[in-house]
Design a protein around this motif. Structure first.
Motif, PDB file in Angstrom:
ATOM      1  N   LYS A  28       1.719 -18.094  23.107  1.00 45.77           N
ATOM      2  CA  LYS A  28       2.936 -17.668  23.790  1.00 45.77           C
ATOM      3  C   LYS A  28       4.088 -18.616  23.491  1.00 45.77           C
ATOM      4  O   LYS A  28       5.223 -18.192  23.232  1.00 45.77           O
ATOM      5  CB  LYS A  28       2.705 -17.589  25.296  1.00 45.77           C
ATOM      6  N   LYS A  78      14.067 -10.647  20.387  1.00 46.64           N
ATOM      7  CA  LYS A  78      12.857 -10.507  21.184  1.00 46.64           C
ATOM      8  C   LYS A  78      11.584 -10.809  20.397  1.00 46.64           C
ATOM      9  O   LYS A  78      10.516 -10.950  20.980  1.00 46.64           O
ATOM     10  CB  LYS A  78      12.776  -9.087  21.762  1.00 46.64           C
ATOM     11  N   ASN A  91       4.315  -8.012  17.860  1.00 45.92           N
ATOM     12  CA  ASN A  91       5.170  -9.190  17.957  1.00 45.92           C
ATOM     13  C   ASN A  91       5.206  -9.934  16.632  1.00 45.92           C
ATOM     14  O   ASN A  91       4.624  -9.510  15.630  1.00 45.92           O
ATOM     15  CB  ASN A  91       4.713 -10.103  19.103  1.00 45.92           C
ATOM     16  N   PRO A 141       5.418 -14.962  33.584  1.00 47.10           N
ATOM     17  CA  PRO A 141       5.146 -13.543  33.835  1.00 47.10           C
ATOM     18  C   PRO A 141       5.833 -12.667  32.798  1.00 47.10           C
ATOM     19  O   PRO A 141       6.987 -12.896  32.438  1.00 47.10           O
ATOM     20  CB  PRO A 141       5.739 -13.310  35.234  1.00 47.10           C
ATOM     21  N   LYS A 142       5.117 -11.672  32.308  1.00 43.35           N
ATOM     22  CA  LYS A 142       5.664 -10.775  31.303  1.00 43.35           C
ATOM     23  C   LYS A 142       6.754  -9.898  31.915  1.00 43.35           C
ATOM     24  O   LYS A 142       6.605  -9.389  33.023  1.00 43.35           O
ATOM     25  CB  LYS A 142       4.547  -9.891  30.739  1.00 43.35           C
ATOM     26  N   ASP A 143       7.846  -9.787  31.190  1.00 46.58           N
ATOM     27  CA  ASP A 143       8.934  -8.957  31.681  1.00 46.58           C
ATOM     28  C   ASP A 143       8.565  -7.486  31.490  1.00 46.58           C
ATOM     29  O   ASP A 143       8.553  -6.970  30.386  1.00 46.58           O
ATOM     30  CB  ASP A 143      10.223  -9.268  30.922  1.00 46.58           C
ATOM     31  N   GLU A 144       8.215  -6.840  32.580  1.00 43.13           N
ATOM     32  CA  GLU A 144       7.810  -5.449  32.509  1.00 43.13           C
ATOM     33  C   GLU A 144       8.893  -4.529  33.066  1.00 43.13           C
ATOM     34  O   GLU A 144       8.603  -3.425  33.547  1.00 43.13           O
ATOM     35  CB  GLU A 144       6.500  -5.254  33.272  1.00 43.13           C
ATOM     36  N   THR A 145      10.141  -4.993  32.983  1.00 40.84           N
ATOM     37  CA  THR A 145      11.253  -4.176  33.452  1.00 40.84           C
ATOM     38  C   THR A 145      11.342  -2.906  32.615  1.00 40.84           C
ATOM     39  O   THR A 145      11.374  -2.974  31.389  1.00 40.84           O
ATOM     40  CB  THR A 145      12.577  -4.946  33.344  1.00 40.84           C
ATOM     41  N   PRO A 146      11.351  -1.736  33.247  1.00 40.89           N
ATOM     42  CA  PRO A 146      11.442  -0.482  32.483  1.00 40.89           C
ATOM     43  C   PRO A 146      12.715  -0.429  31.644  1.00 40.89           C
ATOM     44  O   PRO A 146      13.781  -0.865  32.090  1.00 40.89           O
ATOM     45  CB  PRO A 146      11.455   0.590  33.581  1.00 40.89           C
ATOM     46  N   LYS A 232      21.656  -4.156  32.957  1.00 46.26           N
ATOM     47  CA  LYS A 232      20.520  -4.104  33.872  1.00 46.26           C
ATOM     48  C   LYS A 232      21.018  -3.639  35.230  1.00 46.26           C
ATOM     49  O   LYS A 232      21.966  -4.195  35.782  1.00 46.26           O
ATOM     50  CB  LYS A 232      19.871  -5.481  33.981  1.00 46.26           C
ATOM     51  N   LYS A 236      16.175  -1.646  36.232  1.00 40.74           N
ATOM     52  CA  LYS A 236      15.906  -1.103  34.900  1.00 40.74           C
ATOM     53  C   LYS A 236      16.856  -1.714  33.875  1.00 40.74           C
ATOM     54  O   LYS A 236      17.957  -2.151  34.226  1.00 40.74           O
ATOM     55  CB  LYS A 236      16.061   0.418  34.891  1.00 40.74           C
TER      56      LYS A 236
END
Length: 363
Positions: A28, A78, A91, A141-146, A232, A236
């Motif tokens: 990571k 990213k 990735n 924490p993984k950014d899981e924002t839709p 944002k 979302k």
């Protein structure tokens, strides 16, 4: 050998000698430190940066899609990639492993490639042996924002000046201005720019592009065109991607006999005003795979596609107009009849009279 694979580097066993599996790597942390543009160049890829994105031919050795289609996209910020031709995605480390003709799911192969990249590009991370008793740092924490792409706008710009001298002085009529909904914006994100409504394939308003009305003010910080940015809201992330639609493409509900493809917005307006309404723009010098699909589907099987990119700028080595035409030819000519209407240096479709345009599109 495919021209876009020339210069790719390969590692033999001696390259990774001594990089043992006992060497612990924080994958990571390594992914966050690696520069994707550097890694692409490391594998002989000619980076074509546009903002934070790179688009080009797929360099993966096991690519099984079209060889000469710019289907490969990488988000350099990213550290992720995707090929819309062969379907590969992942990735930055997945990319490197695939370039070595290995499987990213193979732990040993992943470790070997990661060790080489770390030693070459991030030596400051070191090769620390894993301590079984040591507590590992907590993973972020993984950014899981839709993510929502090209979402419909829930507003329309108000108070636009539809009689601004910029368009009238360029010869555009009030009918054309009204037809395309153009107006000068005096505030907000598009302050002091011409607001250009953008609609997706269904005709839904998804954003506005903004063009400066005084070209002398164009700088790197103040580009000629400004497109909707990422925002944002309500938990979302809203992204805008011009590569997923054609400007003015929503007007063609059924396939047509002839379709003219140009680079810019103003060319579409000018063609429409001069009796050639079947025109769309790819909004730049590159045509994405999705845009090529839309172009082909908008034309009858026995129809014709006319390419009319801008003429190359004098002294411009990038030859944007030529690149645009070649990108389109590669992708659409296998499916439809295509004719390239070449313009002289520094010429644009807006420089041609109605009569000149008419003769340009005759067989």
């Amino acid at each position: 050998m495919d021209h876009h694979r020339m210069g790719q580097k390969r590692y033999n066993r001696s390259t990774t000698k001594g990089l043992l599996m006992s060497t612990w790597i924080d994958f990571k942390e390594l992914r966050s430190k690696l520069d994707f543009e550097q890694v692409l160049r490391h594998y002989g890829v000619e980076v074509k940066r546009k903002g934070k994105q790179h688009h080009g031919f797929c360099p993966l050795p096991d690519h099984n899609g079209k060889k000469n289609s710019p289907s490969f996209s990488a988000n350099l910020e990213k550290g992720i990639f995707q090929c819309f031709g062969c379907g590969a995605k992942g990735n930055i480390l997945d990319f490197a492993v695939l370039m070595e003709k290995a499987d990213p799911k193979d732990g040993a192969a992943l470790h070997k490639v990661a060790a080489v990249l770390q030693k070459r590009f991030c030596p400051e991370l070191g090769n620390k042996p894993k301590e079984k008793t040591a507590k590992q740092p907590e993973a972020k924490p993984k950014d899981e924002t839709p993510v929502v792409v090209n979402a419909p706008l829930d507003f329309e710009l108000k108070g636009l000046d539809y009689e601004h001298p910029y368009l009238l002085n360029r010869g555009f009529t009030k009918e054309t201005i009204e037809h395309f909904g153009l107006g000068f914006c005096s505030r907000g994100y598009l302050k002091d720019r011409l607001a250009i409504p953008l609609h997706d394939d269904e005709g839904t308003l998804i954003g506005y592009a903004g063009r400066v009305v005084d070209d002398s003010t164009i700088t790197e910080e103040n580009p000629r065109y400004r497109l909707p940015g990422e925002r944002k809201r309500d938990g979302k992330i809203f992204e805008f991607r011009k590569t997923l639609f054609l400007y003015n493409g929503f007007r063609f509900k059924v396939p047509v006999d002839d379709l003219i493809v140009v680079e810019g917005f103003t060319s579409v307006w000018w063609l429409n005003q001069n009796g050639l309404p079947n025109a769309v723009s790819v909004m730049g010098a590159d045509c994405s795979e999705r845009q090529a699909e839309l172009i082909v589907s908008s034309v009858k099987p026995a129809g014709r596609i006319w390419l009319m990119p801008d003429g190359n700028q004098t002294g411009n080595r990038n030859e944007a107009g030529k690149r645009c035409a070649q990108s389109l030819l590669i992708q659409v000519s296998p499916h439809r009849f295509v004719r390239w209407v070449k313009l002289g240096e520094n010429k644009q479709p807006t420089d041609l009279s109605a009569e000149q345009l008419k003769t340009s599109f005759t067989m």
